[in-house]
Design an enzyme around this catalytic site. Structure first.
Site, mmCIF file in Angstrom:
data_model
loop_
_atom_site.group_PDB
_atom_site.id
_atom_site.type_symbol
_atom_site.label_atom_id
_atom_site.label_comp_id
_atom_site.label_asym_id
_atom_site.label_seq_id
_atom_site.Cartn_x
_atom_site.Cartn_y
_atom_site.Cartn_z
ATOM 1 N N TYR A 1 11.155 2.643 -20.847
ATOM 2 C CA TYR A 1 10.161 2.247 -21.842
ATOM 3 C C TYR A 1 10.702 2.521 -23.248
ATOM 4 O O TYR A 1 11.853 2.884 -23.424
ATOM 5 C CB TYR A 1 8.834 2.950 -21.562
ATOM 6 N N ARG B 1 7.449 12.807 -20.085
ATOM 7 C CA ARG B 1 7.813 12.233 -18.785
ATOM 8 C C ARG B 1 9.194 11.596 -18.905
ATOM 9 O O ARG B 1 9.460 10.843 -19.838
ATOM 10 C CB ARG B 1 6.800 11.192 -18.335
ATOM 11 N N GLY C 1 0.423 10.429 -6.906
ATOM 12 C CA GLY C 1 -0.184 9.213 -7.448
ATOM 13 C C GLY C 1 -0.937 8.484 -6.366
ATOM 14 O O GLY C 1 -2.127 8.674 -6.149
ATOM 15 N N GLN D 1 -1.667 -4.365 15.243
ATOM 16 C CA GLN D 1 -0.451 -4.868 14.600
ATOM 17 C C GLN D 1 0.200 -3.831 13.682
ATOM 18 O O GLN D 1 1.370 -3.966 13.334
ATOM 19 C CB GLN D 1 -0.770 -6.127 13.794
#
Length: 622
Positions: free
Chosen positions: A163, A206, A304, A402
């Site tokens: 970022y 972060r 998260g 499944q």
């Protein structure tokens, strides 16, 4: 627990996962978003790092991203803070600007440190001018000040993952020849200085522990970041992984990726700084968080998606309960939904937006559920909560339907954890009778008040002349071997590509034929990128192509717009041309019983999230 000058009731944090629950374009916090985070606070998490706030509209990643760019936004954030404080849960505001990662459909103009293309969006950003850089730094400052005014307990600044701050200090992304190019940490320093100028609440950075790309973040970068962190009194370093533009699978931490490489990297990072470290990235897998905290590698853990699938996970692990559901890391309900513009969801938790309301039933009724796939298991669990006496009948000697086949595909083994936890929880409240074929006579004898059919789906095999010797995708993942070297897969959807991946891993020469313009319909976006990178180059893929006939071992196809041709001879054929509902029993039962219902794939073929949502909806109605 104290992390320098940040204190929380425990060492568990929630990571800034995007939700798409704010108002479109304006980014105001909604009641739905507050309820979403309140549910996490009820579950015992010590601190919630709010989903990313874009400090300017030019840095947005999706249209419903939370914003704090005007004073009018303070009221909603304050309401969220006050709500979480009722549970002694702290709120940390995560400030970011996406830079070259910005979504061109949500941002004004995509800007970055330099005009370096972002592979994940395909967009080449414009280079920020000096005036725009000043405006951006001012935006970080104003957003931080508003966060403090709203009562936030801390501010996290995004320093990694490709970022904007990262885009300035990265030699790979910053090609400027001005002051911000000569001193690549100048922007980072000015952002920190501006934020500290107007706030006195704890600060968190972060970072990416590794980008997993050539020329990515190094220990030299991290050492400079940690020096800045010490200079500006940072309380916590929050370590994540990857780069949103160049290594999205690592950024979103896809279930197929190894965990040991992250753990080893964390140990190396621990040696570089004395600042408290918290880390994210499928920490629930094999209880990695316990080992890393116990040996001092990290000081706190960040979850998260785990708090989306099971919001009560913190309370459960703190009380040594094993009554939890582990996230398999599939990204199908969370990331896929948000990228599609829908609110965040989860394939194994239909209560992300609305909790199941347990109402007292006037009388206890007997319920038979036929099929122990996802729909049947969830219907059983919910109805037992309401006080019904529930029995699930399953023709196989295992539950899961499944789902059992799904985790046998390459890189999806951790979905087995999720299924095992769901089955364990169901068996605590519901009787499951395995190896049992249900008949109308059996149901009449037991005198059930309600019958629910959840018999799932079966493979669809197209009527191709000469197609007699084949196996289905279901057969393949159920253990049937493909002996030949050259294999044709008919159908390039999710199951087809997963079968192709497995066959490539077995050393087969694989050809996939798909009628649509592209393969991978229904495949989650990160899994699709991994397929394109790791498997597509090894597979012969024919799109807009239909198999017309099988002549012995020779396969004749029609390429739309090009005509009929031969693909040559194949030793084996795997048919993955879709599925269709198994509802013959439902059609039979509804003629003999009054209260008969059908859910999941037996009603309408869909994904796991559709099956369990239909189970919840029916349980609420009954």
């Amino acid at each position: 627990m104290k992390f320098r000058d940040f204190e929380a009731k425990n060492h568990i944090f929630m990571s800034p996962v995007k939700t798409a629950l704010a108002t479109p374009k304006t980014g105001f916090i909604t009641e739905e978003l507050i309820k979403y985070y309140e549910r996490k606070a009820k579950g015992g998490v010590g601190a919630i790092i709010l989903e990313p706030i874009s400090v300017l509209k030019s840095g947005k990643e999706h249209p419903k991203q939370v914003m704090l760019d005007t004073d009018e936004h303070i009221e909603g954030l304050k309401k969220l803070v006050d709500t979480l404080h009722k549970y002694d849960t702290k709120l940390i505001v995560h400030l970011n600007h996406a830079g070259r990662v910005a979504n061109p459909k949500a941002s004004e103009v995509v800007k970055s440190s330099s005009a370096v293309k972002c592979p994940s969006t395909g967009v080449t950003p414009e280079e920020l001018t000096l005036d725009e850089i000043k405006e951006l730094i001012q935006a970080f400052k104003e957003n931080a000040e508003r966060a403090q005014k709203a009562g936030a307990d801390g501010i996290e600044i995004q320093f990694g993952h490709g970022y904007i701050v990262h885009q300035f200090y990265s030699e790979r992304l910053n090609k400027r020849d001005d002051e911000y190019g000569k001193d690549k940490f100048k922007f980072a320093r000015e952002v920190l200085s501006a934020v500290k100028e107007v706030t006195n609440i704890p600060l968190i950075l972060r970072i990416s522990g590794s980008e997993f790309v050539e020329g990515g973040i190094t220990d030299e970068h991290l050492t400079k970041i940690f020096a800045l962190a010490e200079e500006f009194g940072v309380s916590i370093i929050h370590v994540g992984w990857g780069n949103a533009c160049d290594s999205a699978p690592w950024y979103y931490n896809h279930m197929s990726l190894p965990t040991d490489i992250m753990d080893n990297r964390l140990k190396e990072i621990r040696k570089l700084t004395k600042i408290p470290i918290i880390a994210v990235g499928r920490m629930q897998i094999d209880e990695r968080y316990k080992k890393l905290v116990d040996d001092g590698t990290i000081d706190g853990v960040v979850f998260g998606r785990q708090l989306i699938i099971d919001p009560d996970f913190p309370n459960k692990i703190l009380s040594n309960s094993d009554d939890f559901v582990r996230c398999g890391g599939c990204l199908q309900g969370c990331l896929a939904n948000v990228k599609a513009g829908k609110p965040i969801n989860c394939i194994a938790n239909p209560e992300v937006h609305s909790e199941f309301v347990v109402e007292k039933i006037p009388e206890k009724k007997k319920v038979a559920i036929i099929g122990a796939g996802p729909a049947g298991l969830f219907a059983g669990t919910y109805l037992s909560k309401k006080g019904y006496e529930v029995t699930i009948y399953e023709k196989n000697d295992y539950a899961g339907g499944q789902w059992v086949l799904a985790y046998r595909a390459p890189g999806k083994i951790y979905m087995k954890d999720t299924l095992e936890d769901i089955i364990r929880k169901t068996e605590k409240s519901v009787e499951i009778k395995y190896n049992t074929e249900v008949t109308p006579e059996m149901l009449k004898k037991e005198n059930y008040d309600i019958i629910i059919v959840a018999t799932g789906a079966k493979p669809f095999v197209p009527p191709i002349p000469g197609l007699t010797d084949y196996i289905t995708g279901f057969d393949f993942f159920d253990g049937k071997k493909v002996e030949g070297k050259n294999v044709l897969v008919i159908g390039g959807g999710l199951i087809g590509l997963e079968a192709a991946e497995a066959l490539v891993n077995e050393g087969k020469n694989v050809t996939v034929v798909e009628l649509m313009e592209e393969v991978g319909k229904g495949m989650e976006v990160v899994a699709s990128k991994l397929f394109q990178k790791n498997y597509a180059p090894k597979i012969n893929i024919y799109t807009k192509t239909m198999v017309k006939e099988i002549k012995g071992k020779e396969v004749i196809v029609e390429k739309i717009g090009e005509g009929i041709t031969s693909l040559g001879e194949f030793d084996d054929i795997v048919v993955t041309a879709g599925t269709k509902p198994v509802n013959e029993l439902y059609e039979k039962l509804k003629e003999e019983f009054n209260n008969v219902y059908v859910i999941g794939d037996a009603n309408k073929v869909g994904q796991i999230v559709d099956a369990i949502s239909s189970a919840k909806e029916l349980a609420e109605q009954l």
